[in-house]
Motif scaffolding. Structure first.
Motif, mmCIF file in Angstrom:
data_model
loop_
_atom_site.group_PDB
_atom_site.id
_atom_site.type_symbol
_atom_site.label_atom_id
_atom_site.label_comp_id
_atom_site.label_asym_id
_atom_site.label_seq_id
_atom_site.Cartn_x
_atom_site.Cartn_y
_atom_site.Cartn_z
ATOM 1 N N ARG A 291 79.869 -17.461 138.108
ATOM 2 C CA ARG A 291 80.168 -17.268 136.625
ATOM 3 C C ARG A 291 81.262 -16.518 136.051
ATOM 4 N NH1 ARG A 291 78.366 -14.210 133.097
ATOM 5 N NH2 ARG A 291 76.482 -13.394 134.254
ATOM 6 N N GLN A 292 81.142 -15.299 136.753
ATOM 7 C CA GLN A 292 81.959 -14.085 136.604
ATOM 8 C C GLN A 292 83.528 -14.678 136.856
ATOM 9 O OE1 GLN A 292 80.719 -10.343 137.694
ATOM 10 N NE2 GLN A 292 78.811 -10.392 136.429
ATOM 11 N N ARG A 293 83.482 -15.311 138.180
ATOM 12 C CA ARG A 293 84.729 -15.607 138.893
ATOM 13 C C ARG A 293 85.420 -16.591 138.159
ATOM 14 N NH1 ARG A 293 82.759 -16.037 143.503
ATOM 15 N NH2 ARG A 293 82.336 -18.507 143.299
ATOM 16 N N THR A 294 84.471 -17.560 137.362
ATOM 17 C CA THR A 294 85.324 -18.584 136.476
ATOM 18 C C THR A 294 85.630 -17.846 135.244
ATOM 19 O OG1 THR A 294 83.675 -20.250 137.246
ATOM 20 C CG2 THR A 294 84.517 -20.721 135.147
ATOM 21 N N GLU A 295 84.909 -16.960 134.678
ATOM 22 C CA GLU A 295 85.254 -16.235 133.701
ATOM 23 C C GLU A 295 86.715 -15.836 133.760
ATOM 24 O OE1 GLU A 295 83.950 -12.894 130.337
ATOM 25 O OE2 GLU A 295 82.565 -13.420 131.849
ATOM 26 N N LEU A 296 86.812 -15.063 134.937
ATOM 27 C CA LEU A 296 88.264 -14.222 135.093
ATOM 28 C C LEU A 296 89.123 -15.232 135.333
ATOM 29 C CD1 LEU A 296 86.810 -11.804 137.837
ATOM 30 C CD2 LEU A 296 88.102 -11.162 135.702
ATOM 31 N N GLU A 297 88.914 -16.351 135.841
ATOM 32 C CA GLU A 297 90.110 -17.320 136.176
ATOM 33 C C GLU A 297 90.390 -17.991 134.919
ATOM 34 O OE1 GLU A 297 88.189 -20.040 138.886
ATOM 35 O OE2 GLU A 297 88.514 -18.745 140.545
ATOM 36 N N VAL A 298 89.229 -18.310 134.063
ATOM 37 C CA VAL A 298 89.737 -18.978 132.834
ATOM 38 C C VAL A 298 90.494 -18.035 131.673
ATOM 39 C CG1 VAL A 298 88.599 -19.912 130.566
ATOM 40 C CG2 VAL A 298 87.808 -20.694 132.761
ATOM 41 N N THR A 299 90.186 -16.949 131.813
ATOM 42 C CA THR A 299 90.837 -15.878 131.082
ATOM 43 C C THR A 299 92.445 -15.769 131.508
ATOM 44 O OG1 THR A 299 88.819 -14.642 130.581
ATOM 45 C CG2 THR A 299 90.910 -13.597 130.064
ATOM 46 N N LYS A 300 92.439 -15.773 132.724
ATOM 47 C CA LYS A 300 93.988 -15.616 133.114
ATOM 48 C C LYS A 300 94.823 -16.885 132.922
ATOM 49 C CE LYS A 300 92.918 -12.347 136.943
ATOM 50 N NZ LYS A 300 92.911 -12.165 138.314
ATOM 51 N N GLU A 301 93.919 -18.159 133.214
ATOM 52 C CA GLU A 301 94.808 -19.588 132.966
ATOM 53 C C GLU A 301 95.090 -19.698 131.649
ATOM 54 O OE1 GLU A 301 95.828 -23.279 133.845
ATOM 55 O OE2 GLU A 301 95.119 -21.755 135.224
ATOM 56 N N LEU A 302 94.599 -19.219 130.755
ATOM 57 C CA LEU A 302 94.789 -19.435 129.174
ATOM 58 C C LEU A 302 96.044 -18.527 128.858
ATOM 59 C CD1 LEU A 302 91.512 -19.753 127.522
ATOM 60 C CD2 LEU A 302 93.009 -21.355 127.924
ATOM 61 N N GLN A 303 96.411 -17.436 129.528
ATOM 62 C CA GLN A 303 97.404 -16.585 129.402
ATOM 63 C C GLN A 303 98.676 -17.422 129.372
ATOM 64 O OE1 GLN A 303 96.725 -13.391 127.910
ATOM 65 N NE2 GLN A 303 94.656 -14.257 128.220
ATOM 66 N N GLY A 304 99.610 -17.032 128.523
ATOM 67 C CA GLY A 304 101.007 -17.780 128.478
ATOM 68 C C GLY A 304 101.858 -17.264 127.572
ATOM 69 N N LYS A 305 103.037 -17.761 127.670
ATOM 70 C CA LYS A 305 104.216 -17.435 126.857
ATOM 71 C C LYS A 305 103.782 -17.298 125.223
ATOM 72 C CE LYS A 305 108.988 -17.715 125.735
ATOM 73 N NZ LYS A 305 110.140 -18.212 126.076
ATOM 74 N N ALA A 306 103.394 -16.416 124.432
ATOM 75 C CA ALA A 306 102.984 -16.427 123.169
ATOM 76 C C ALA A 306 101.742 -16.971 122.931
ATOM 77 C CB ALA A 306 104.198 -16.831 122.405
ATOM 78 N N SER A 307 100.880 -17.329 124.092
ATOM 79 C CA SER A 307 99.485 -17.903 123.818
ATOM 80 C C SER A 307 98.990 -17.128 122.960
ATOM 81 C CB SER A 307 98.654 -18.149 125.086
ATOM 82 O OG SER A 307 98.663 -16.908 125.665
ATOM 83 N N ASP A 308 99.012 -16.006 122.615
ATOM 84 C CA ASP A 308 98.100 -15.175 121.634
ATOM 85 C C ASP A 308 98.475 -15.457 120.240
ATOM 86 O OD1 ASP A 308 100.633 -14.133 121.944
ATOM 87 O OD2 ASP A 308 99.971 -12.062 121.712
#
Length: 257
Positions: free
Chosen positions: A140-157
């Motif tokens: 579960r923690q591995r998925t949380e780390l992967e998802v958080t990184k996956e959603l990062q992108g140019k101006a994604s915030d």
């Protein structure tokens, strides 16, 4: 004064604390290698701290005040409580870079600390996940780390309201995520009074950004899994940032369950 003490003073060691701030193009470089820290404070460090320092490439913040300080923990050499959550001590170091200031949140998956990043000289939020002692928690923690990184992108915030991930690291067995520090959530806004007190324009902005986030996550094949006011943070300008991907999953794996 022996030569090591004289060297410590010349390098900026004051009392039991040494902090190195990156020049990064501004001002003189003040840096000390982990090897130098070990040479200076080795006798005062625990075996675990020595191993930690030996594995580091750079030390940004260091203190020996926490050495063997009683925490009352029963797990993980006394660092963790009964729920396998880290027991933080104010002003201690995390990953020899972040200085703990205060606890700002906790739950079943870990805790969140406000810290000073001594590399960038900025305040950040560090989410320390509970110690993963079983394969399901580790997954579960591995998925949380992967998802958080996956959603990062140019101006994604700004475009999709994704919380900004600044760093990840592991410290004393705990997986840690460093994100931008935002002190107010939608829950905080709502708890101060009726939802009717929030102007319609704001409600539309919040709703639009949350929907934009959900569509963005779907395009990435991700389900957030825990959208609620507590996990909708607000910037000083009132912009939405969706956080906490501890219940997230990928659509493909989700459909096979």
């Amino acid at each position: 004064m022996d030569t090591s003490q004289a060297g410590a003073r010349r390098e900026g060691v004051s009392g039991n604390t040494w902090s190195a701030l990156s020049a990064a193009g501004t001002g003189p470089i003040r840096s000390k290698s982990p090897r130098a820290i070990l040479d200076l404070f080795g006798p005062q460090l625990s075996h675990r701290q020595k191993l930690e320092l030996a594995a580091m490439e750079q030390v940004w913040f260091f203190t020996v005040d926490e050495v063997d300080k009683p925490r009352g923990g029963k797990n993980n050499d006394g660092y963790d409580d009964d729920n396998n959550n880290y027991i933080p001590v104010r002003k201690e170091q995390l990953h020899y870079r972040y200085e703990v200031q205060k606890l700002i949140g906790e739950g079943g998956q870990g805790l969140v600390l406000q810290c000073l990043d001594h590399k960038t000289k900025t305040l950040v939020a560090v989410k320390m996940l509970s110690l993963p002692l079983c394969t399901s928690t580790a997954s579960r923690q591995r998925t949380e780390l992967e998802v958080t990184k996956e959603l990062q992108g140019k101006a994604s915030d700004e475009r999709y309201g994704v919380i900004r991930l600044l760093d990840t690291f592991q410290f004393r067995g705990h997986n840690c995520l460093v994100v931008e520090l935002l002190k107010k959530s939608l829950y905080d806004v709502m708890s101060k009074g009726s939802i009717k007190r929030i102007c319609v324009r704001r409600l539309r902005e919040y709703t639009r950004t949350i929907l934009d986030f959900l569509l963005y996550a779907k395009r990435r094949g991700i389900v957030h899994g825990d959208i609620k006011p507590d996990n909708i943070l607000l910037t000083a300008a009132g912009k939405v940032r969706v956080t906490d991907f501890g219940c997230s999953c990928y659509l493909k794996s989700h459909s096979t369950q």
